[in-house]
Design an enzyme around this catalytic site. Structure first.
Site: not given
Lengths: 491, 96
Positions: A76, A151, A175
């Site tokens: 990420k 996210s 997330s």
């Protein structure tokens, strides 16, 4: 089986037996990304040359006793990778190249992991759909019209589309778990402090957790084992000893007591199909010899708002560091220092980030502090107590991960309340700092449904064991995506 | 609770951040709604409840003050939009 479809565990076996090479596997993944990511848009940066170099090094050393050696993975984009752009998917950090690795990355590099690239996310992890990214909107591989969740949407989509064997994500209010549920993969949010946060751009420092997104539970245990543990660079990381997360998968499940929070089922936001899939999952646990009983988490309904107060106040403070001086976007024309700050931040942050900074500034104001932030922290104590009471009687709690399946792109971005409801079942867990996993437990109209298993603090072992038993008795995790016409699964 | 446009602008100024007229309208509308949601928390009796400061740890974490090698200056300055030799460059901050 095609190389890109491999799990970590299976790939490691083949590497050990010298049936495949890491370079071959890594090239297969880049081929997969080349043909698929134009549509999925999971990655924001690829690092092909260094990835292949790392793969060749792993092949040369030819020691695959550590299961992540030579295994291609994705990160990420809020996790710092030395000499590889880390943007938090914000214009503010569009060109930021970290001078050091986050601890989780150092740990993976120590095992000769192969980093394919960085994945898309909501800007500074603020969102539940990956739509607030400055760069692009990621598509859900199961239905390209839908969001992958967020996210960590890029990480979950990359794993679901076989564009990576596994990925790292971060979870402040769901997330990791919510995108894992939406994309039909496994996502674990470890206990707060189980995995070092050093080198990860903070959203809310009292809730952020870094964890794996994988194709199955065994892989999840493998990655957790590699990234967990105390770190002198993160004073909030814990010295509580790690369990043997792989060995515990095979422990007996019979007699385990599971609580089901009734507040999470009796409400008007949960989809019928999600509820049915969840009840079916509870039945599977009963058939495995577990005792499932309804419980009450009386303050859970307040968690969502206590969470949003906490995250806004903490993130507005965290994001104070982006001032256009030491790193990040700087406006080109300005009159004085204050004007430089205001223009750099005004231009560098997207509207969602500004909204949260303004809210956080308002909530932290001396006049409002007691009414909002302090009140939220007191409610947090009550939520923690609810969980403690539940765990006095039960080993684990199960809930749906999200009340619905993935929604359409653009459907909710203009309706924050609906977006908030996505986090209804995941945020209480972050407020209490507990570990929780999401695993696939069904489908509705071709979209995956997630089951959340919550455990006691630092008891990831029990969660993994229960998740593994579920996986062994179902085949949801094996279901393959049916790609639309002209979008072939063949290489 | 309403968060009017003036308050939004004042908060943006405290946070050292310009926002456009369009953002001001949108943020004012969305946050007014959200503050109303937050009012729901007033239903909870928190009399005598201690706030959670930290989710897990309840003690201070101390360590020995040890010297170790830090990053080279050029690495640290690498990402700065404006630098000069060993320094970050900023506009003049002392008024004449």
């Amino acid at each position: 089986m095609k190389l890109h479809e491999l799990t970590i565990n299976k790939a490691n076996e083949l590497l050990k037996k010298k049936e495949i090479k890491s370079e071959e596997l890594t090239s297969a993944l880049f081929n997969r990304i080349d043909s698929f990511d134009g549509k999925i848009k999971a990655y924001v940066t690829l690092d092909k040359d260094r990835a292949l170099e790392a793969a060749r090094l792993a092949d040369k050393k030819a020691d695959f006793t550590q299961p992540l050696t030579g295994i291609p993975m994705a990160v990420k984009d809020n996790i710092c990778t030395k000499d590889l752009k880390t943007t938090c998917c914000s214009k503010m950090l569009e060109n930021f190249v970290p001078p050091y690795d986050a601890t989780v990355i150092s740990k993976l590099k120590d095992t000769n992991a192969v980093i394919l690239g960085k994945t898309n996310m909501d800007e500074f992890a603020m969102g539940s759909s990956t739509e607030s990214s400055f760069f692009q909107v990621t598509k859900n591989p199961w239905n390209l019209e839908c969001v992958p969740g967020g996210s960590s949407g890029g990480s979950a989509a990359a794993v679901a589309a076989d564009e990576s064997l596994y990925a790292l994500g971060s979870d402040t209010g769901g997330s990791i778990r919510q995108p894992a549920a939406y994309c039909g993969v496994v996502g674990l949010k470890p206990t707060y402090g189980r995995v070092s946060r050093f080198g990860v751009a903070a959203l809310a420092s009292t809730m952020d957790a870094i964890g794996p997104i994988t194709k199955d539970v065994t892989d999840c245990a493998i990655v957790l084992s590699a990234i967990a543990g105390i770190d002198s660079f993160d004073p909030t990381s814990s010295d509580i000893p790690l369990s043997d997360y792989l060995k515990c998968l095979h422990d007996e499940l019979n007699g385990i007591k599971i609580g089901i929070p009734k507040e999470f089922l009796d409400n008007d936001v949960i989809d019928k199909d999600v509820k049915d899939a969840f009840l079916n999952a509870a039945k599977i646990y009963e058939n495995l010899g577990c005792i499932c009983e309804e419980i009450s988490l009386a303050n859970a309904e307040y968690a969502l708002w206590a969470y949003h107060i906490t995250v806004a106040a903490e993130s507005s403070s965290e994001l104070g560091q982006y001032d256009g001086i030491r790193y990040g976007h700087r406006a080109t024309k300005y009159e004085d220092l204050k004007d430089l700050y205001k223009k750099s931040r005004g231009e560098g942050f997207g509207t969602e980030v500004k909204r949260r900074i303004i809210l956080g500034t308002y909530l932290s104001d001396a006049q409002n502090y007691d009414k909002y932030y302090l009140k939220a922290q007191k409610i947090r104590t009550l939520i923690k107590k609810d969980f403690e009471n539940a765990f006095n009687k039960y080993d684990l709690l199960i809930t749906p991960t999200v009340p619905t399946t993935a929604f359409k792109i653009g459907e909710k971005i203009d309706d924050p309340l609906k977006m908030y409801m996505n986090d209804l079942y995941t945020t209480p867990v972050n407020l209490a700092g507990l570990p929780a996993i999401s695993i696939p437990c069904g489908f509705s109209d071709g979209l995956p449904i997630g089951l959340q298993i919550i455990g006691k603090a630092f008891d990831e072992a029990s969660i993994l064991r229960a998740a593994y038993a579920f996986e062994q008795n179902t085949n949801y995790h094996e279901k393959r995506i049916k790609w639309e016409e002209g979008f072939s699964d063949e290489l | 609770m309403i968060m009017d446009k003036d308050t939004v602008e004042r908060m943006a100024d405290i946070a050292h951040m310009y926002i456009s007229e369009e953002e001001k309208n949108r943020i004012s509308k969305e946050l007014s709604f959200l503050l109303e949601c937050f009012d729901k928390l007033n239903q909870v009796d928190t009399e005598g409840v201690m706030p959670t400061i930290h989710p897990i740890t309840d003690r201070n974490i101390l360590r020995e003050d040890v010297v170790w090698e830090s990053l080279p200056i050029e690495e640290v300055l690498k990402n700065s939009p404006d630098k000069d030799n060993r320094f970050f460059r900023v506009p003049r901050i002392i008024e004449e």
